[in-house]
Every structure is written in structure tokens, then in C-alpha cells.
Design a protein around this motif. Structure first.
Motif, PDB file in Angstrom:
ATOM      1  N   ARG A 550       0.829  -1.208   0.000  1.00  0.00           N
ATOM      2  CA  ARG A 550       0.000   0.000   0.000  1.00  0.00           C
ATOM      3  C   ARG A 550       0.863   1.257   0.000  1.00  0.00           C
ATOM      4  NH1 ARG A 550      -2.536  -2.656   4.213  1.00  0.00           N
ATOM      5  NH2 ARG A 550      -1.838  -1.021   5.643  1.00  0.00           N
ATOM      6  N   LEU A 551       1.931   1.247   0.781  1.00  0.00           N
ATOM      7  CA  LEU A 551       2.769   2.440   0.874  1.00  0.00           C
ATOM      8  C   LEU A 551       3.498   2.732  -0.430  1.00  0.00           C
ATOM      9  CD1 LEU A 551       4.255   1.953   4.445  1.00  0.00           C
ATOM     10  CD2 LEU A 551       2.527   3.603   3.729  1.00  0.00           C
ATOM     11  N   SER A 553       2.310   2.101  -3.350  1.00  0.00           N
ATOM     12  CA  SER A 553       1.379   2.263  -4.448  1.00  0.00           C
ATOM     13  C   SER A 553       1.477   3.675  -5.012  1.00  0.00           C
ATOM     14  CB  SER A 553      -0.059   1.981  -3.972  1.00  0.00           C
ATOM     15  OG  SER A 553      -0.973   2.274  -4.996  1.00  0.00           O
ATOM     16  N   GLU A 558      -5.463   4.970  -3.624  1.00  0.00           N
ATOM     17  CA  GLU A 558      -5.058   3.794  -2.858  1.00  0.00           C
ATOM     18  C   GLU A 558      -4.281   4.213  -1.610  1.00  0.00           C
ATOM     19  OE1 GLU A 558      -4.909  -0.214  -1.945  1.00  0.00           O
ATOM     20  OE2 GLU A 558      -6.022   0.819  -3.527  1.00  0.00           O
ATOM     21  N   ARG A 559      -3.397   5.192  -1.774  1.00  0.00           N
ATOM     22  CA  ARG A 559      -2.647   5.673  -0.618  1.00  0.00           C
ATOM     23  C   ARG A 559      -3.574   6.333   0.397  1.00  0.00           C
ATOM     24  NH1 ARG A 559       1.138   7.605  -4.473  1.00  0.00           N
ATOM     25  NH2 ARG A 559       0.445   9.749  -4.083  1.00  0.00           N
ATOM     26  N   ASN A 604       5.510   9.836   9.224  1.00  0.00           N
ATOM     27  CA  ASN A 604       4.710  10.339   8.115  1.00  0.00           C
ATOM     28  C   ASN A 604       4.615  11.864   8.169  1.00  0.00           C
ATOM     29  OD1 ASN A 604       2.380  11.060   6.435  1.00  0.00           O
ATOM     30  ND2 ASN A 604       2.050   8.865   6.301  1.00  0.00           N
TER      31      ASN A 604
END
Length: 1013
Positions: A550-551, A553, A558-559, A604
Motif C-alpha cells: 500500500r505504501l 502504491s 489507494e494511498r 509520516n
């Protein structure tokens, strides 16, 4: 017509001669007033007798063609004589002060007599209504008497004597109800006089004026008012809102009508400073009699008055508020669902307090409420709320019988929760407006489920599966997550089992819903689960793979979805960590979430919400793991500078919780030297955000009360913050320090000694703050000093077993004050310091803490003040003489004091030598001829300014050391960050450029980096 006239002539009193006025009348009125002042029982009899005398006097006239009062050529000498005699009797009452019973009875008699005269005129008019007399407004001897008496009283309303103003206002107001019809000019005069008395400097006069204005208000037509003229209702509202006297506000409240204009002002009085007025609002203005239906108020207004009433510090006010709620219950005839509809139970914070109050004051309501099958099949927010509060009340009162009847079986409640949750999901998918209500119902049922008995294994498994399935859903409302975890915590077999379940759920959410442990889910928690080691490796491997996909992507959507899932997982982890206390070392199953979820969230930078929740989650982890706390403490310190204000509040809470929970030396060992914690604390106290400052004050107060910080500079910072005008609007900070400062000082003599050590410097700083404040809100310097003197009172120190109270604190304070009087050149400061001497509680002469040389030193200071820095005004001189007299009276050995003898003792005592050296260095000056700010204040100003600047500039030296670290998140590596060998320096100017601390968050971490646990 002839018969009527003949009858009137027969009933007319026989005419008397003028000798009656000079000989008989003066002997008739005094006995009547003599009788009425002793008791009210004879008032009616004397009123009739007096009216008969007045009627007889009205028959005595003189025929004349000249005169001021001409009625068909007749001069009313009898009426004038009676009126003058009556007014003379009234005048004797006017100088009598308020509260004298005999005068009050005379006032009541006069008002009753005026009303009786008006009634007799009305009765006489009714008897003669058949006559063909169309003339209106015919005067009688009674109307002329009333007008003359009222005008006489109105002239006295401007008297200089406050007693006269009070009595004439009281008499005029008492007469209003008995005046009948009034001439317009007289009404205007009365109205204007009462308006003037409403601004009288005496509260008692304003009370009577308010009562009079309220009586006139009913007959006032606002259409008749001139442009710009204030109505009587507005005057009463102003008295209610702004009058400083509580009795005046009460008088205005009693007489205000209840309408949409006045109700908001009446409700505002629920926060009045007078407890009697607050109780009156609930027992009078808002009672069922005065306010028949509470729905005339908005829901916000209802909740406000309930919150204020039930939360009042006075028991009588709380009782009156509970009585008001009881009246609301009576209006709905005991229907509690209808009663709860008066509140917004979904978002209200007071509905529960209101319902519990009803249960306490009306216990019969508990027998009326029924929870049958129909109740559970047609739930509304009010029903779910009622059931939950009812169960909580029964549990708190240990009413097991009612509790057993009210609670459903576990299985039935589980199916009920499932049914309501399905309705919630359907409403969410369809976008209905009742989503909030549905979520509230589910939340109340989950709270109810916590109180169930889970001895039934079938019901336990059903409830476990339901709660676990709910937190596994992505669309579960966030407020329901903690409530689901409360249920799981009650059902789980210990904290380790709860952590395992939550880790499974988080892993499923991040893995896209894969069922990693389907068998374990079906069977629920048990003691025969797989080992935590195998759980850890399995979950870690699959979670890492899914997360990395996922990261990495490239699809923004999606993120975003991945970020939302991680945010929900963090919320679940936060709710979990708030409910566990075991060390993370004992729960290795949780370790997989640290490098996969929490640490990436902290790193993040694209999603602030994710980073904030990650920091909070990391802080909760540190609460239960001392090693992780030591490795992560530097990160939280950096966030105190780099984070936004909302996050700073959370980080500040984390920092002080860690300081309270763990050993300070171990906690800061990897971050800074232990002696720099004080500088860190002062830095946090100097934050600009009021919310952060309030949280910091609360944290520092806890640390100081626990004895974990005992630095005097920190205590001085708190005192300065308490009085500073910059914190005047920061009520949480002021309330915290209002409680802390006296409690801290009274808790031990050591703390009082600590406060004593900063008294002189702090008082000087407060004096400068007061001068610089100008128009800002700050107490007088004398008041601030008196508060500090009171905190140092040894008689208020709490006695504890085995600990002796230091009774000589005020004696040492007196020495400091006398020293300051010798050096201080500000006239205002000297007067303030001198006033403190009369507030000191000195120890007894037989107290073993009293040393002879200390007593003699005070006399030496007093004599030096008279010789070198004398006071110019008599008041200050007398105050110094009084204090010297107190010393000589309390300590008889001082009568033999001689200056030469005390000087000779300096060779044997170094402290005495220092005292004489200090006194001898003081130059002789007439300080009263100097400016208000003396030279000593000037010398102190530079040190004060540098101290304040130094307090605000500790950030660079604390945080710059942290910039030495290149790793943002503590690792397993044993290498510890090194600190520069530098001390915290007080700087004279602000730093030229702001220190930007991106911290270790800027560094890229390898995927294999793990948090040291």
C-alpha cells in the motif's frame, strides 16, 4: 332623587366648630400612632377611628371669597389641619433607620390607611352611581389627603439623610397599590422620583425603588413613552444585570415578568455570585408555578440551567435545581421518556445528571420504569439512555433486585446490539439522517453490556464475536471503538488475551480483511491459544507485506485508503493502550505493530492526522515501558517546539505523565542531563499557547506536590504566572494555581520555607509587573503580597504525625520585610511591605525555635529604619510603632535590649556581624522626597529583565542538544546520544533566529530499523 339627597343629609356627620381643630384634634392623633407602632393587631380598629376623625374634620370649613383653595367659596380649614397633623406624625418616622420594627409598623399602618380611604371613596361612588351626575374626577377629602401626602413624601426623596430617603421611598412604594386612579402629572413625578432612587448610592433605597418601579410597570404603555425614554422593564433588567448589591438584584428578579425578552437575563442569574439569588432563580423564576412548560426554553437553555444548578457548589442551590427537575417530571406525569425528550440526550452532557437527580429525589420513579420485551424491540435514543443510566444507578446504589429485573440476559442483549448495529450500517449506506441516533443507541447498549454477568458461556461467546466483528468493520463510527474495547476487556481472559485479539483485528484491517485466525475467532478467547511468539512472527510477516504494497502504491486514491485504514488502526491501538497496564516486554505479540504501524505513522509527513495519532500512540506505549520511554523522550521534547498547538497539548500531557510515572533520572538519561529538567519545565511554562501553558501548569503542580521537583525558580515561575496579566483570560491555569499554591505551602513547612526563600525577589518582580501592566488586569501589589504572606502562615500548615511544624517562618519573613524597608526607596512598596507586619503570626516566647539574636535583630532593623530611612507620614510611623510594641509584649526579654550590647555579640555570631554590616552600609535618605520608583528598583530592573528573558530563552540550549541525534526513533542499538558539555545560560537577548527542529523525523530509516523494546 329627593329621597337620595335626604338620606345623604341624614348620614352626613354633624358639623363641628373650629375649636375642635385646636383643642381636640391634637389629642386624638398621637394616641392612635402610639398604639399602631406596638402591634399590627389594632391597625384595623385605628384605621376606622382615624377615618372617622378625618371625616369630621372635613366638615369644618370657612366661607370666604378669597384664599388659595376655593371650593364653591368654602375654605377647607378642617382638612388642612388634619392633613398637617397626619404629616407631622409621619415625619417623626422618617429619620428612623432601617430595621426598626416600630417604624415599620407605622409605615404599614399609613399604607393601609391610604388603601382604606381609597376603598371608602370607591364604595361611596358605587352608592351614588344612580345619580345623574356626569361630572368625572370629582375630588373628595380622601383624594386630596392622598395627593398631599404623596407629594410631601416625594419631596423627601432628595434628602441628604439616607434614612429619610429610605423611609419616604418605602412609604411611597407601600402606598402605590392603594392610590387608585392617579393624576398624570403626579404619576410622572412619582415615576421620575423612583427612577432617581433606583440609582441611589444606598442599596436599601434601590431595593424599594425597584419594588416601586415593578408596581408601576404593569400600568405602563410603551407606546406612550417619548423617543429615547427608557421603559421601566429595561430599568429593572439593568438592576438585575449590573447592580452590585445582591438584595437589589433579588428585588428586580422577584418582580420581573417571564417573557422572551427577560428570560435570557433571568437564566444568566444562575451564575450569579449570590447563592440566595441563584436558589431563587430555580425555586421561584424557573419553578413549575412560574414556568408552566420548560419547552418555552430552547434545549440549550434547559441544559445550561440544569448544568449550572446541579453543578453549583451550594447545597441549597442544587436542592432547588433538583426540585425544578421534579416539577418537570410532574408536568409529564412521570413519563421518563417524555422527560428525556426535553434534553438532547445524544450530545448532552447534563441529561445523565438530570436523570440521576430525579432518581434520587423521586425514588418512586424507579418503580414506574419498566423494561419489557416491547421496550427492547423499539429502542430510541431516549430509551437506550434511560436503560443505561437506570442500570448504572442501581449498581452505584447496590440495588441488586431492581438490577436483576432490568438487565436482559447476555444472549438477548447481544442479539439486540447486533440488530441495532445492522440498522446503523443500513442507515450509513443509505445516507439517512438518523445515523447519529443509531450510533448513540449502539453505544449505550455497549455501555450496558459492560455491566452484564458473563457466567453464561454461550452469551459470552456471542458477545465476544459481536464486539470483535464490530471493531473489524472499517465503517464503525470512531466513538464506538473504545466502547467495543470495554466489552472485550470485560470478556477477555486478561490483558494479554485482549492484546492478542486487538492485534489480530488490526492485522486483518491492514491486510485487506484476510482472516488470519479464523478458528480462534469462532471459539473466542481461551487459555489454550497459540503462543505469543508464533502469533508475532505470523502477523508480522503478513502485515509487513501488505503494508509495503500500500505504501509503495502510486495510486493517490489507494494511498488515501491506506492512510484511513492506518488511522483507524491507530485509534484502535490508542483505545487498547488506554486500557492495559502490563509491560510491553510481557506482550511480545504487540511488538509487530511498533515497526509496521506506529513508527511509520510517526515518520509520516504527508498526513498530519496520522502523525499526531502516531505520537499519541507512542506516548501511551511509553507509559507502560520505561525503556521505550527513555529512548523516545527526546522526540516528545522536540515536538514541544515543532508541533502545532493542538498536538502540543497532547505531547505536553505525555511529557509530564512520563515524568510522573518513571524515574526522572532514568527517563532523561538518553536525552539530557538530569539537572536540565528544571530548565525544560520552565521552557514549557513559557509556551505562548494558553492551552499548553495550562496543561504545563497542571503537570508542574503535580510534580511539585509529589516532591519530584523542588526547585525554587520553578515555584517562582508559577507565582509570577498566577499574578501575571497575560494569564488573566486563561481560567484553567488560574484555577489550577489557585488550588495549588496554598495547598503546596500548607502541606509542609519545607514548602513554606521554599516559598519564603523567593518572597523578596518575587515581590519585587510583581511590583515591576504591576508598573508595566498599566491598564491590564492585575491585582494591587498589596493584595498580591498579602496572599503570599497568608501562604506562609505556619498556623495553617497541616499537622502530620512525626513532623514538627516550623512556627518561626513568619518571624523570618518579618526580618526579610524589615531588610527590604531599609533598602527599598519606592514609597508605595514601603507602605505595602509595612502593612504585612500586622498580618504575621509570630511564635510564642517559649517556642524553642525562637532564637534571642533573631528577636534582637528585628529591633535593630526597626531602629535603623527610624534613623536612616524614616517614614514621613504618621500612619506608617504608627504601624512601625505597633509592630515594635507587639514584639516587646510577646517577648519580654527584649525590654533589656541595647544596641551596643547587641553589637558586641557580633564577635561571637557571624550572622549578627552580617546584620550590622548590612545596616551600616545603608545610607541615610529621606525616601519620601524621592520618586515613586527608587534607585533600588532601577538596579533591580536589569536583573529582572534578564531573568525573564532567560526564562523565555531556555529553548535553544535544551533543544539544541537534541539536534545532535541523527536518529528520529530510538533503535535497538546501544549507542546513546551524546550531549554537549555546556550549561544552561541566561541570555540577555532573544536568539537571532528561531531554532528549527525537524528532529530525527527527517532522517530516512531502513526497513529493518526497530524500536528498542
Amino acid at each position: 332623587m329627593v329621597s337620595v339627597i335626604t338620606s345623604a343629609k341624614k348620614n352626613r356627620p354633624r358639623a363641628l366648630t373650629s375649636s375642635f381643630l385646636t383643642e381636640t384634634l391634637p389629642t386624638l392623633l398621637p394616641p392612635i400612632f402610639e398604639q399602631v407602632q406596638h402591634t399590627t393587631a389594632n391597625h384595623r380598629k385605628n384605621i376606622v377611628s382615624l377615618h372617622k376623625i378625618q371625616s369630621q374634620c372635613s366638615t369644618i370649613t370657612e366661607d370666604t371669597s378669597k384664599g388659595i383653595k376655593l371650593i364653591k367659596g368654602i375654605k377647607l380649614v378642617g382638612e388642612r389641619t388634619f392633613n398637617n397633623a397626619f404629616i407631622e406624625m409621619v415625619n417623626r418616622v422618617l429619620p428612623i433607620k432601617k430595621g426598626t420594627a416600630v417604624a415599620d409598623r407605622v409605615v404599614k399602618f399609613v399604607a393601609s390607611y391610604v388603601a382604606y380611604s381609597t376603598e371608602q371613596d370607591a364604595a361611596s361612588k358605587a352608592e351614588n352611581q344612580g345619580e345623574e351626575d356626569e361630572e368625572e374626577g370629582v375630588e373628595t377629602f380622601s383624594t386630596r389627603f392622598i395627593v398631599k401626602l404623596l407629594k410631601h413624601l416625594l419631596r423627601g426623596m432628595e434628602a441628604k439623610d439616607k434614612n429619610v430617603r429610605f423611609r419616604v421611598t418605602l412609604l411611597a412604594v407601600s402606598m402605590i397599590n392603594g392610590l387608585g386612579e392617579m393624576d398624570e402629572d403626579l404619576y410622572v413625578l412619582l415615576r421620575e422620583s423612583l427612577l432617581n432612587r433606583a440609582r441611589d448610592k444606598e442599596a436599601a433605597v434601590r431595593v424599594q425603588a425597584a419594588l416601586g418601579l415593578a408596581k408601576l410597570q404593569s400600568g405602563e404603555d410603551e407606546d406612550d413613552l417619548e423617543e429615547g425614554q427608557e421603559s421601566l422593564g429595561e430599568v429593572l433588567l439593568d438592576l438585575l444585570r449590573y447592580d452590585p448589591a445582591a438584595e437589589v438584584r433579588r428585588a428586580a428578579l422577584y418582580n420581573l415578568p417571564r417573557n422572551p425578552t427577560t428570560l435570557p437575563h433571568i437564566l444568566a442569574r444562575t451564575r450569579d455570585i449570590d447563592p440566595i439569588l441563584r436558589r431563587t432563580v430555580y425555586a421561584g423564576s424557573l419553578s413549575a408555578t412560574s414556568l408552566p412548560d420548560p419547552r418555552v426554553l430552547s434545549i440549550a437553555q434547559r441544559e445550561e440551567i440544569v448544568r449550572n444548578g446541579l453543578g453549583d457548589r451550594e447545597g441549597n442551590v442544587r436542592k432547588a435545581a433538583a426540585g425544578m427537575l421534579g416539577g418537570w417530571v410532574d408536568l409529564v406525569e412521570g413519563d421518563m421518556i417524555e422527560f428525556l425528550s426535553r434534553f438532547d440526550v445524544v450530545s448532552s452532557q447534563v441529561a445523565e445528571d438530570a436523570l440521576i437527580s430525579v432518581f434520587v429525589t423521586r425514588p418512586e420513579i424507579l418503580d414506574i420504569v419498566e423494561f419489557n420485551d416491547e421496550f427492547w424491540t423499539s429502542l430510541t435514543p431516549e430509551k437506550a439512555f434511560l436503560a443505561r443510566v437506570f442500570v448504572d444507578h442501581c449498581i452505584s446504589n447496590k440495588d441488586d433486585v431492581r438490577l436483576e429485573e432490568a438487565l436482559p440476559v447476555v444472549t438477548a442483549l447481544a442479539f439486540c446490539i447486533q440488530d441495532e448495529y445492522n440498522k446503523l450500517v443500513a442507515s450509513t449506506n443509505e445516507g439517512d439522517e438518523d445515523v447519529t441516533d443509531r450510533a448513540f443507541i449502539v453505544g449505550e447498549l455497549l455501555k450496558l453490556a459492560v455491566n452484564l454477568d458473563y457466567a453464561d458461556e454461550i452469551g459470552r461467546r456471542k458477545m465476544f464475536q459481536l464486539a470483535r466483528e464490530m471493531i473489524s468493520q472499517v465503517n464503525l463510527p470512531e466513538p464506538l471503538i473504545p466502547k467495543c474495547l470495554d466489552v472485550l476487556s470485560k470478556i477477555a481472559n486478561g490483558e494479554r488475551d485482549l492484546i492478542r485479539v486487538v492485534v489480530d483485528v488490526v492485522t486483518e484491517l491492514r491486510a485487506g480483511g484476510e482472516d488470519l485466525n479464523e478458528e480462534g475467532e469462532e471459539e473466542g478467547p481461551s487459555d489454550s491459544q497459540m503462543s505469543s511468539t508464533s502469533d508475532h512472527s505470523n502477523i508480522r510477516r503478513k502485515s509487513t507485506f501488505s503494508a509495503s504494497q500500500r505504501l509503495n502504491s502510486e495510486d493517490p486514491e489507494e494511498r488515501m485508503k491506506a492512510g484511513l485504514i492506518d488511522l483507524r488502526c491507530l485509534l484502535i491501538c490508542i483505545s487498547l493502550l488506554e486500557r492495559v497496564n502490563t509491560n510491553l516486554q510481557d506482550n511480545s505479540v504487540f511488538h509487530g505493530l511498533l515497526p509496521d504501524l506506529i513508527i511509520p505513522a510517526v515518520r509520516n509527513k504527508e498526513e498530519p492526522a496520522l502523525r499526531d495519532q502516531g505520537l499519541i500512540c507512542l506516548g501511551l506505549c511509553c507509559m507502560i515501558d520505561a525503556k521505550m520511554a527513555a529512548n523516545s523522550f527526546g522526540l516528545f521534547i522536540q515536538q514541544l517546539t515543532a508541533a502545532d498547538d493542538d498536538l502540543k497539548v497532547k505531547v505536553c500531557q505525555v511529557v509530564f505523565d512520563l515524568l510522573m510515572l518513571h524515574d526522572i533520572n532514568d527517563l532523561v538519561s538518553n536525552t539530557m542531563a538530569a539537572d536540565k529538567v528544571v530548565e525544560l519545565v520552565r521552557h514549557v511554562l513559557s509556551q505562548d499557547s494558553p492551552e499548553v501553558q495550562a496543561v504545563a501548569c497542571e503537570g508542574v503542580a503535580k510534580l511539585m506536590l509529589a516532591g519530584m521537583i523542588s526547585d525554587e525558580t520553578v515555584l517562582q515561575s508559577l507565582v509570577l504566572l498566577y499574578f501575571s496579566p497575560e494569564t488573566a483570560d486563561n481560567q484553567p491555569l488560574r484555577q489550577c494555581l489557585t488550588y495549588f499554591l496554598p495547598i503546596y505551602c500548607y502541606s509542609s513547612s519545607e514548602n513554606q520555607r521554599r516559598m519564603l526563600s523567593i518572597f523578596s525577589d518575587t515581590f519585587g518582580l510583581l511590583a515591576q509587573l504591576s508598573e508595566e501592566a498599566e491598564d491590564e488586569e492585575m491585582p494591587p501589589i498589596s493584595q498580591m503580597g498579602l496572599m503570599m504572606v497568608d501562604w506562609l502562615d505556619p498556623q495553617k500548615t497541616v499537622e502530620r504525625g512525626g513532623v514538627k511544624i516550623d512556627t518561626a517562618i513568619h518571624l523570618d519573613l518579618a526580618e526579610q520585610i524589615l531588610e527590604s524597608l531599609l533598602t527599598e526607596t519606592s514609597k508605595e512598596m514601603r507602605k505595602a511591605l509595612l502593612s504585612f507586619l500586622s498580618k504575621l503570626n509570630l511564635p510564642e516566647s517559649d517556642d524553642d525555635t525562637v532564637e534571642s539574636w533573631r528577636l534582637k535583630s528585628q529591633l535593630a532593623f526597626i531602629h535603623a529604619i527610624r534613623a536612616k530611612r524614616p517614614f514621613g507620614d504618621a500612619l506608617s510611623k504608627n504601624a512601625l510603632v505597633r509592630y515594635e510594641g507587639v514584639l516587646l509584649k510577646r517577648y519580654p526579654e527584649l525590654e533589656e535590649y541595647s544596641e551596643d550590647g547587641f553589637r558586641n555579640e557580633a564577635s561571637e555570631n557571624e550572622k549578627i556581624e552580617e546584620i550590622w554590616g548590612f545596616i551600616d552600609d545603608v545610607e541615610e535618605k529621606d525616601v519620601d522626597t524621592l520618586s515613586e520608583v527608587g534607585s533600588q528598583r532601577g538596579r533591580r530592573a536589569s536583573s529582572i529583565a534578564s531573568t525573564r528573558r532567560g526564562r523565555d530563552s531556555v529553548t535553544p540550549s535544551v533543544v539544541s542538544d537534541l539536534d545532535e541525534d541523527e536518529d528520529e526513533i530510538p533503535r535497538k542499538s546501544k549507542a546513546k546520544p551524546k550531549l554537549k558539555n555546556q550549561t544552561m545560560e541566561v541570555v540577555e537577548e532573544e536568539s537571532e533566529e528561531d531554532i528549527e527542529v525537524e528532529g530525527i523525523l527527517d532522517e530516512e530509516e531502513d526497513e529493518d530499523d526497530e524500536l528498542a523494546v
